[in-house]
Design an enzyme around this catalytic site. Structure first.
Site, PDB file in Angstrom:
ATOM      1  CG  ASN A  16      35.634  32.811  31.918  1.00 11.11           C
ATOM      2  OD1 ASN A  16      35.041  31.748  32.089  1.00 11.11           O
ATOM      3  ND2 ASN A  16      35.921  33.637  32.900  1.00 11.11           N
ATOM      4  CG  ASP A  76      35.746  44.045  31.619  1.00  5.49           C
ATOM      5  OD1 ASP A  76      36.565  43.141  31.366  1.00  5.49           O
ATOM      6  OD2 ASP A  76      35.935  44.884  32.528  1.00  5.49           O
ATOM      7  CB  SER A  77      31.782  40.679  34.431  1.00  6.37           C
ATOM      8  OG  SER A  77      32.558  39.570  34.036  1.00  6.37           O
TER       9      SER A  77
HETATM   10  P1  IMP Z   1      36.793  39.556  32.549  1.00  2.00           P
HETATM   11  O1  IMP Z   1      35.409  40.136  32.410  1.00  2.00           O
HETATM   12  O2  IMP Z   1      37.019  38.424  31.621  1.00  2.00           O
HETATM   13  O3  IMP Z   1      37.861  40.595  32.557  1.00  2.00           O
HETATM   14  O4  IMP Z   1      36.886  38.861  33.976  1.00  2.00           O
HETATM   15  C1  IMP Z   1      35.916  38.973  34.919  1.00  2.00           C
HETATM   16  C2  IMP Z   1      36.320  38.262  36.193  1.00  2.00           C
HETATM   17  O5  IMP Z   1      35.387  38.652  37.208  1.00  2.00           O
HETATM   18  C3  IMP Z   1      36.191  36.743  36.096  1.00  2.00           C
HETATM   19  O6  IMP Z   1      37.371  36.121  35.697  1.00  2.00           O
HETATM   20  C4  IMP Z   1      35.814  36.390  37.530  1.00  2.00           C
HETATM   21  O7  IMP Z   1      36.946  36.407  38.326  1.00  2.00           O
HETATM   22  C5  IMP Z   1      34.955  37.558  37.948  1.00  2.00           C
HETATM   23  N1  IMP Z   1      33.527  37.301  37.621  1.00  2.00           N
HETATM   24  C6  IMP Z   1      32.771  37.931  36.704  1.00  2.00           C
HETATM   25  N2  IMP Z   1      31.534  37.417  36.651  1.00  2.00           N
HETATM   26  C7  IMP Z   1      31.515  36.430  37.564  1.00  2.00           C
HETATM   27  C8  IMP Z   1      30.505  35.503  37.945  1.00  2.00           C
HETATM   28  O8  IMP Z   1      29.377  35.456  37.426  1.00  2.00           O
HETATM   29  N3  IMP Z   1      30.868  34.645  38.915  1.00  2.00           N
HETATM   30  C9  IMP Z   1      32.077  34.639  39.494  1.00  2.00           C
HETATM   31  N4  IMP Z   1      33.062  35.452  39.158  1.00  2.00           N
HETATM   32  C10 IMP Z   1      32.785  36.358  38.190  1.00  2.00           C
END
Ligand code: IMP
Length: 208
Positions: A16, A76-77
């Site tokens: 990302n 992971d967020s």
């Molecule tokens: P992963 O951690 O790659 O599984 O995806 C986390 C998803 O949470 C991201 O693709 C966003 O959709 C959302 N997300 C996490 N952090 C943020 C942020 O700082 N701003 C906006 N969306 C977020």
């Protein structure tokens, strides 16, 4: 290969670009180069089948460390909306499908909360960071940013759900504040700063 082992660097297990921009800014004073998985030449489709942010971060960091043998960090967020019982939560990236635009996802969430009063719009971004070391140790940290779901899509900065995440004390969404301020306040900033402390301590211990 010898050169790579001597170079102090951290591989960050994410594809990302929005996250990667923030991560580089937050980790820039670590004295180590931070490279994305792609820059490190690692291609991996890792199934995030954990039920918590921490589990998923550990799964990603371990899997990539096993492939490259270097220090690997992963995060992971996601966004937890109280009115929706914590959704989209760990499914934030997959909500309505990975390839669906955030304009569509954000509009759908605003619609779900259309007539919900301010006091019931509380939400938070959560971030868990895991760091897998080549000696098998795994460090974890967590950060949270509290806010509310706004009423419209606002702002061009950030990524993902930032344009609907409203910070009442700033009168702005997290897509309207500067990248520097977002890193200071954000879930990811907090979790990564804590991880910097833990990793520095772990590396010092290893050198002793
Ligand atoms: P992963 O951690 O790659 O599984 O995806 C986390 C998803 O949470 C991201 O693709 C966003 O959709 C959302 N997300 C996490 N952090 C943020 C942020 O700082 N701003 C906006 N969306 C977020």
């Amino acid at each position: 290969m010898v050169h790579r082992q001597m170079e102090k660097r951290i591989v960050f297990a994410t594809g990302n670009e929005g996250k990667m921009r923030e991560i580089r800014m937050i980790l820039k004073d670590m004295g180590m180069r931070v490279v994305s998985m792609r820059e490190a030449g690692i291609e991996a489709e890792i199934e995030e089948n954990g039920t918590t942010f921490e589990e998923n971060a550990v799964i990603k960091a371990r899997a990539v460390m096993e492939r490259c043998g270097e220090i690997v960090m992963a995060d992971d967020s996601g966004l937890e909306i109280d009115y929706l019982d914590g959704a989209p939560g760990v499914y934030s990236a997959r909500f309505m499908g990975e390839d669906t635009s955030y304009d569509i996802k954000n509009s759908a969430l605003l619609e779900k909360l259309r007539s919900v009063p301010e006091e019931q719009r509380s939400a938070r971004f959560v971030c868990a960071v895991a760091c897998a070391l080549p000696d098998g140790r795994v460090l974890t940290s967590r950060g949270v940013m509290e806010g509310i779901i706004g009423w419209e899509i606002r702002g061009e900065n950030g990524f993902g759900y930032d344009p609907i995440f409203y910070l009442p004390e700033y009168g702005k969404t997290s897509a309207e504040i500067s990248p520097e301020l977002k890193n200071e306040l954000s879930h990811r900033g907090k979790a990564l700063r804590e991880m910097k402390r833990q990793l520095s301590a772990a590396l010092q211990e290893a050198e002793r």
